[in-house]
Design an enzyme around this catalytic site. Structure first.
Site, PDB file in Angstrom:
ATOM      1  N   ASP A  17       0.852  -1.186   0.000  1.00 50.16           N
ATOM      2  CA  ASP A  17       0.000   0.000   0.000  1.00 50.16           C
ATOM      3  C   ASP A  17       0.889   1.238   0.000  1.00 50.16           C
ATOM      4  O   ASP A  17       2.078   1.167   0.366  1.00 50.16           O
ATOM      5  CB  ASP A  17      -0.904   0.009   1.230  1.00 50.16           C
ATOM      6  CG  ASP A  17      -2.201   0.787   1.010  1.00 50.16           C
ATOM      7  OD1 ASP A  17      -3.255   0.153   0.889  1.00 50.16           O
ATOM      8  OD2 ASP A  17      -2.144   2.028   0.958  1.00 50.16           O
TER       9      ASP A  17
ATOM     10  N   THR B 283     -17.769  -0.664   1.934  1.00 52.69           N
ATOM     11  CA  THR B 283     -16.477  -0.086   2.327  1.00 52.69           C
ATOM     12  C   THR B 283     -16.535   1.408   2.041  1.00 52.69           C
ATOM     13  O   THR B 283     -17.481   1.905   1.419  1.00 52.69           O
ATOM     14  CB  THR B 283     -15.317  -0.706   1.535  1.00 52.69           C
ATOM     15  OG1 THR B 283     -15.440  -0.303   0.157  1.00 52.69           O
ATOM     16  CG2 THR B 283     -15.322  -2.223   1.631  1.00 52.69           C
TER      17      THR B 283
ATOM     18  N   LYS C 123     -11.773  -1.810 -15.666  1.00 53.09           N
ATOM     19  CA  LYS C 123     -12.174  -3.125 -15.179  1.00 53.09           C
ATOM     20  C   LYS C 123     -12.518  -4.080 -16.315  1.00 53.09           C
ATOM     21  O   LYS C 123     -12.287  -5.289 -16.205  1.00 53.09           O
ATOM     22  CB  LYS C 123     -13.349  -2.983 -14.207  1.00 53.09           C
ATOM     23  CG  LYS C 123     -12.987  -2.214 -12.932  1.00 53.09           C
ATOM     24  CD  LYS C 123     -11.812  -2.832 -12.192  1.00 53.09           C
ATOM     25  CE  LYS C 123     -11.545  -2.147 -10.853  1.00 53.09           C
ATOM     26  NZ  LYS C 123     -10.406  -2.750 -10.117  1.00 53.09           N
TER      27      LYS C 123
ATOM     28  N   ASP D 266       3.649   1.534  -4.633  1.00 55.00           N
ATOM     29  CA  ASP D 266       2.932   2.336  -5.618  1.00 55.00           C
ATOM     30  C   ASP D 266       2.742   1.435  -6.831  1.00 55.00           C
ATOM     31  O   ASP D 266       3.703   1.138  -7.554  1.00 55.00           O
ATOM     32  CB  ASP D 266       3.742   3.581  -5.974  1.00 55.00           C
ATOM     33  CG  ASP D 266       3.124   4.392  -7.110  1.00 55.00           C
ATOM     34  OD1 ASP D 266       2.103   3.952  -7.687  1.00 55.00           O
ATOM     35  OD2 ASP D 266       3.678   5.455  -7.431  1.00 55.00           O
ATOM     36  N   VAL D 267       1.519   0.989  -7.073  1.00 48.08           N
ATOM     37  CA  VAL D 267       1.303  -0.036  -8.095  1.00 48.08           C
ATOM     38  C   VAL D 267       1.568   0.465  -9.509  1.00 48.08           C
ATOM     39  O   VAL D 267       1.660  -0.341 -10.443  1.00 48.08           O
ATOM     40  CB  VAL D 267      -0.117  -0.639  -7.999  1.00 48.08           C
ATOM     41  CG1 VAL D 267      -0.314  -1.361  -6.680  1.00 48.08           C
ATOM     42  CG2 VAL D 267      -1.200   0.407  -8.231  1.00 48.08           C
TER      43      VAL D 267
ATOM     44  N   TYR E 126     -13.326   4.134 -14.889  1.00 45.45           N
ATOM     45  CA  TYR E 126     -13.364   2.949 -14.027  1.00 45.45           C
ATOM     46  C   TYR E 126     -13.884   1.738 -14.803  1.00 45.45           C
ATOM     47  O   TYR E 126     -13.306   0.646 -14.740  1.00 45.45           O
ATOM     48  CB  TYR E 126     -14.243   3.231 -12.823  1.00 45.45           C
ATOM     49  CG  TYR E 126     -14.232   2.137 -11.784  1.00 45.45           C
ATOM     50  CD1 TYR E 126     -13.184   2.024 -10.880  1.00 45.45           C
ATOM     51  CD2 TYR E 126     -15.267   1.204 -11.708  1.00 45.45           C
ATOM     52  CE1 TYR E 126     -13.159   1.017  -9.925  1.00 45.45           C
ATOM     53  CE2 TYR E 126     -15.257   0.192 -10.754  1.00 45.45           C
ATOM     54  CZ  TYR E 126     -14.201   0.104  -9.865  1.00 45.45           C
ATOM     55  OH  TYR E 126     -14.181  -0.897  -8.936  1.00 45.45           O
TER      56      TYR E 126
END
Length: 259
Positions: free
Chosen positions: A37, A188, A157, A60-61, A153
């Site tokens: 993360d 969440t 996906k 950091d992806v 988004y």
């Protein structure tokens, strides 16, 4: 014996609502967990809480060198990497395509899609060194149909689906399985709080009451599916997609009094 004894699992977005649930679930099943993360404070706190079988790795992806460091941290701490959960993701503030800034588009795809690509690319050699393993990419029910005002988004996906199937074909002979899960509306902060730049949360526009299972999903619902897909119980499953949405995509359920 716990299902993940002597295995090491890296979860990206590991401090978030779903991510921390996944980390805890794997840890409870005996796994060594690496919490990837960008939030160092929360990541270190979760690792401290879980104890000696947990490590935090700042990740950091969108940065390949950051990925390499996280994979190295997993192997250095625990000897191998057996499972990767590409869970990190962000939502765009709602806007039509015409009103979506290119910077927003690029940021969402960088994290949700490029981050997943880099995870597979970087983790695959480590999983191969471990004689095989599993990767699960967390997509969304928004990756199974169009959703107005969420083009970045949705596109990210949808793309994760094709990436997953390609990786499954490339890595299957190395005993590395790659699958996708598509959570629906999960309780969440991702759903309950507005995305950056938005004034309302997704939950403000959504009620599960008409659907087959009339409640929001819980992070643990997703974690239980994830545990199955990455365990030896799913050893013949790869390139597959699993929807966990309480019947959301089925449409409204007819109530007895309306029939």
């Amino acid at each position: 014996m716990p299902r993940f004894d002597n295995q090491t699992v890296l979860v990206t977005g590991g401090t978030g609502g779903q991510g921390s649930s996944h980390v805890r679930a794997f840890h409870a099943e005996g796994a060594n967990v690496v919490i990837g993360d960008i939030d160092a404070e929360r990541g270190a706190a979760l690792a401290d809480e879980l104890g000696t079988r947990a490590r935090f790795a700042r990740l950091d992806v969108t940065d390949e060198s950051s990925w390499s460091a996280a994979v190295l941290a997993a192997e250095s701490a625990f000897g191998a990497l057996n499972v990767l959960v590409n869970n990190a993701g962000v939502q765009n503030p709602p806007a039509t395509i015409e009103n979506t800034e290119q910077a927003t588009w690029s940021r969402i795809l960088d994290i949700n899609l490029t981050g997943t690509f880099l995870g597979i690319k970087t983790a695959a050699p480590a999983l191969r060194r471990a004689a095989g393993g599993a990767i699960v990419n967390v997509a969304s029910t928004m990756g199974l149909g169009g959703t107005a005002h969420y083009a970045p988004y949705v596109a990210s996906k949808w793309a994760v689906r094709g990436l997953t199937q390609t990786a499954a074909l490339e890595l299957g002979r190395d005993h590395i399985r790659v699958n996708t899960i598509h959570p629906g509306v999960i309780a969440t902060s991702f759903i309950l709080e507005p995305a950056a730049g938005a004034v309302a949360a997704i939950a403000d526009f959504y009620s599960p009451e008409p659907f087959a299972i009339p409640r929001l999903g819980e992070p643990t619902d997703v974690s239980r599916l994830l545990l199955f897909l990455t365990s030896s119980d799913a050893s013949f499953i790869t390139g597959s997609e699993y929807v966990i949405d309480g019947g959301l995509l089925l449409g409204p359920a007819l109530q007895a009094e309306t029939v």
